[in-house]
Write an enzyme that holds these catalytic residues in place. Structure first.
Site, mmCIF file in Angstrom:
data_model
loop_
_atom_site.group_PDB
_atom_site.id
_atom_site.type_symbol
_atom_site.label_atom_id
_atom_site.label_comp_id
_atom_site.label_asym_id
_atom_site.label_seq_id
_atom_site.Cartn_x
_atom_site.Cartn_y
_atom_site.Cartn_z
ATOM 1 C CE LYS A 201 -3.208 -2.266 3.190
ATOM 2 N NZ LYS A 201 -3.663 -2.205 4.601
ATOM 3 C CD GLU B 64 8.674 -0.922 -2.666
ATOM 4 O OE1 GLU B 64 7.831 -0.243 -2.034
ATOM 5 O OE2 GLU B 64 9.091 -2.013 -2.264
ATOM 6 C CG ASP B 65 6.784 2.115 0.628
ATOM 7 O OD1 ASP B 65 7.624 1.324 0.136
ATOM 8 O OD2 ASP B 65 6.016 1.774 1.544
ATOM 9 C CG ASP C 12 14.995 -1.220 6.051
ATOM 10 O OD1 ASP C 12 16.187 -0.885 6.182
ATOM 11 O OD2 ASP C 12 14.339 -1.699 6.994
ATOM 12 C CE LYS D 209 13.858 2.833 7.195
ATOM 13 N NZ LYS D 209 13.393 1.839 8.203
ATOM 14 C CG ASP E 153 2.282 0.765 7.694
ATOM 15 O OD1 ASP E 153 3.248 0.582 6.924
ATOM 16 O OD2 ASP E 153 1.828 -0.131 8.437
HETATM 17 P P1 IMP Z 1 12.888 -3.844 2.436
HETATM 18 O O1 IMP Z 1 12.397 -5.083 1.763
HETATM 19 O O2 IMP Z 1 13.635 -4.146 3.704
HETATM 20 O O3 IMP Z 1 13.698 -2.947 1.518
HETATM 21 O O4 IMP Z 1 11.639 -3.044 2.936
HETATM 22 C C1 IMP Z 1 10.764 -2.453 2.066
HETATM 23 C C2 IMP Z 1 9.366 -2.340 2.650
HETATM 24 O O5 IMP Z 1 9.354 -2.361 4.082
HETATM 25 C C3 IMP Z 1 8.766 -1.028 2.272
HETATM 26 O O6 IMP Z 1 8.056 -1.136 1.057
HETATM 27 C C4 IMP Z 1 7.884 -0.697 3.453
HETATM 28 O O7 IMP Z 1 6.601 -1.265 3.275
HETATM 29 C C5 IMP Z 1 8.527 -1.366 4.626
HETATM 30 N N1 IMP Z 1 9.354 -0.419 5.406
HETATM 31 C C6 IMP Z 1 10.700 -0.446 5.568
HETATM 32 N N2 IMP Z 1 11.133 0.555 6.343
HETATM 33 C C7 IMP Z 1 10.031 1.273 6.677
HETATM 34 C C8 IMP Z 1 9.828 2.486 7.475
HETATM 35 O O8 IMP Z 1 10.749 3.118 8.010
HETATM 36 N N3 IMP Z 1 8.534 2.893 7.600
HETATM 37 C C9 IMP Z 1 7.485 2.248 7.019
HETATM 38 N N4 IMP Z 1 7.639 1.145 6.261
HETATM 39 C C10 IMP Z 1 8.889 0.656 6.092
HETATM 40 MG MG MG Z 2 5.523 -1.218 1.461
#
Ligand code: IMP
Ligand code: MG
Length: 179
Positions: free
Chosen positions: A43, A98-99, A102, A130, A158
């Site tokens: 979302k 993508e939002d 991380d 990040k 969120d």
């Molecule tokens: P990754 O797979 O670790 O890169 O994380 C990506 C997903 O984790 C994002 O699309 C977010 O939905 C969620 N996410 C990671 N860090 C945050 C944050 O600081 N706030 C909110 N959602 C996060």
């Molecule tokens: Mg997400």
């Protein structure tokens, strides 16, 4: 109970200015393409997608996918696809929206999954990335902002499904709320 407003990390104005810049950049880069498929990842990308899509001016269609890997601020295992897009992207130009990046696991999964469908091109755009000690070995073509490793909320992001509709990006302190 009065509503909790997370402290501002990136203001609404900063976001809107940066989204306009990203839109111009994408418009320039895809000027010669007859159609761009913009794929928003739900979302978290819903507001970014809505604003960015209006700042891009090449012919474009919009699709959405839903993925999940987190509960609260804790990862609960592998990335899961909850909803796929409808379109067959073979031979089309695709931009993932993508939002936040991380660990990069979600984007890595997506790139693999979509590459296997043989698009004409595949690139990605994240509003926030990040900063990490071990830099990711994936390429993100468009990044809005880099932030330290804190929990960000607002503008789609969120904490336990709350705060997504804020117009700014704030820094969440889980101690400050009781949910
Ligand atoms: P990754 O797979 O670790 O890169 O994380 C990506 C997903 O984790 C994002 O699309 C977010 O939905 C969620 N996410 C990671 N860090 C945050 C944050 O600081 N706030 C909110 N959602 C996060
Ligand atoms: Mg997400």
């Amino acid at each position: 109970m009065s509503p909790y407003y997370p402290p501002v990390m990136i203001s609404e104005e900063q976001i809107q200015n940066r989204v306009a810049e990203l839109g111009e950049e994408i418009t320039r880069d895809y000027a010669d393409v007859d159609e761009l498929v913009i794929v928003g990842i739900l979302k978290g990308s819903f507001l970014f997608m809505a604003d960015l899509a209006r700042r891009v001016s090449v012919p474009r269609i919009m699709e959405f996918m839903a993925l999940s890997a987190y509960k609260g601020t804790q990862r609960d295992g592998a990335v899961r696809m909850i909803m796929d897009m409808r379109l067959d992207i073979q031979d089309r130009h695709v931009l993932i929206v993508e939002d936040i990046i991380d660990t990069g696991d979600t984007l890595t999964y997506l790139l693999e999954n979509l590459q296997a469908r043989h698009p004409a091109s595949l690139a990605s755009c994240a509003l926030v990335k990040k900063e990490r000690e071990n830099p990711l070995d994936i390429d993100v073509e468009y990044v809005g902002f880099e932030i330290p490793d804190v929990w960000a909320v607002g503008y789609g992001l969120d904490y336990r499904e709350r705060f997504r509709a804020l117009s700014y990006i704030g820094h969440m302190d889980p101690e400050a709320v009781d949910f």
